[in-house]
Design an enzyme around this catalytic site. Structure first.
Site, PDB file in Angstrom:
ATOM      1  N   LEU A 134      15.927  -3.921  43.168  1.00 57.50           N
ATOM      2  CA  LEU A 134      14.624  -4.064  43.829  1.00 57.50           C
ATOM      3  C   LEU A 134      13.735  -2.873  43.495  1.00 57.50           C
ATOM      4  CD1 LEU A 134      12.826  -5.584  45.896  1.00 57.50           C
ATOM      5  CD2 LEU A 134      13.860  -4.174  47.666  1.00 57.50           C
TER       6      LEU A 134
ATOM      7  N   HIS B 238      18.944   7.706  48.550  1.00 56.34           N
ATOM      8  CA  HIS B 238      17.817   8.456  48.011  1.00 56.34           C
ATOM      9  C   HIS B 238      16.674   8.402  49.023  1.00 56.34           C
ATOM     10  CE1 HIS B 238      14.274   9.158  45.450  1.00 56.34           C
ATOM     11  NE2 HIS B 238      15.092   9.749  44.608  1.00 56.34           N
TER      12      HIS B 238
END
Length: 332
Positions: free
Chosen positions: A127, A231
């Site tokens: 994505l 992240h």
């Protein structure tokens, strides 16, 4: 709204390559390599053309397109079954407790164990949304469209589904987790390993990883701190996954230590609440919904207004449907 999600085509290669250059590394499913991306699109075209109505070794690539301009500004991927052509490895974070009666103490050691526990699961991944389009619900449209694709092709996906989130990457593009573990065995920087993995697949490196449990106490502090952390740019994606019903069960990626999320496919919110119906008519008004139509290469999805067998004209135009056609929808 002029945005729709559709099946990717080979002509999308240029747009995907331009987006891949914006990922900042560690984004294995969208490598900044034209040949690797072309191979993905070819594999996806094979999957869309397949008549196999069972979980196989298929990859489906979707893209987000501005229907007014034709610009492709996002992408997402679905894997029908991981580990079917080669082992799918993860690290499982666990604890070993040992008791010393002589010392009157209990010692608990945290360790990473190499596993293939998620072999055979389906996976959502890849994505990516162009930085200029990260508003207006487009990320949610792209992410949730994957689940309506699964709902419309349920037999092609497994009973469980996973999502791997990118792990912590430092300002120099390195991975503290890789530097503390994988680099010790391969003598490769994270950037080198990531590029090799993206272009050639993870099999070679995964096959050579140590088979014995790794005690996390032996790792440098930055590597330990990165285990199971997404992240910073992936925290919103993690929240979206959790809202759908995914959970982190202690499994992490071999390369960057990012969390692997898992759920029962049929329990995912967008699949569980999806309603399939024959379109009765086109009318203004209704509740904001995610609406999809078409099978395989004809799949399309968009935001729209729907209710009582009706959808609004804008959504009908984007989906290219008319009364009598079947749609799948779920509340926004």
């Amino acid at each position: 709204m002029s945005w729709l999600v559709r099946a990717a085509r080979e002509s999308d290669l240029g747009a995907l390559y331009e987006m891949a250059k914006l990922t900042g590394g560690g984004f294995t499913n969208l490598p900044a390599d034209r040949a690797a991306l072309a191979a993905k699109l070819a594999r996806s075209a094979e999957a869309y053309a397949s008549s196999e109505e069972a979980p196989g070794d298929h990859l489906y690539v979707l893209v987000l397109e501005n229907a007014q301009t034709g610009a492709v500004r996002g992408t997402a991927q679905l894997f029908s079954g991981v580990g079917r052509s080669s082992p799918f490895y993860s690290y499982r974070l666990g604890t070993l407790s040992q008791i010393s009666r002589e010392l009157g103490r209990t010692f608990r050691a945290e360790m990473l164990t190499l596993t293939t526990d998620y072999e055979g699961c389906s996976e959502v991944g890849g994505l990516f949304l162009h930085p200029r389009e990260r508003a207006g619900g487009l990320g949610m449209l792209l992410a949730r469209s994957r689940y309506l694709f699964i709902a419309g092709h349920r037999a092609r996906f497994a009973a469980r589904i996973i999502a791997e989130l990118r792990g912590v990457i430092d300002e120099g593009g390195g991975s503290p987790f890789w530097d503390g573990l994988g680099a010790k065995f391969f003598g490769m920087s994270f950037q080198e390993a990531d590029e090799f993995n993206a272009i050639n697949g993870s099999q070679v490196i995964a096959d050579l990883m140590p088979r014995h449990p790794v005690y996390t106490a032996m790792l440098p502090e930055p590597a330990r701190a990165a285990i199971g952390r997404p992240h910073p740019g992936g925290r919103a994606a993690m929240r979206m996954l959790e809202a759908e019903g995914f959970a982190h069960e202690g499994y992490v990626d071999l390369f960057d230590g990012g969390p692997t999320m898992v759920a029962a496919t049929d329990a995912l919110r967008s699949i569980r609440l999806a309603e399939r119906s024959v379109l009765a008519g086109i009318a203004p008004g209704g509740a904001r919904s995610l609406i999809a139509s078409g099978r395989l290469a004809d799949f399309r999805a968009c935001w729209g207004l729907s209710g009582e067998g009706m959808i609004d004209a804008g959504a009908a135009a984007l989906l290219d449907v008319a009364p009598g056609d079947e749609v799948i929808r779920v509340a926004a």
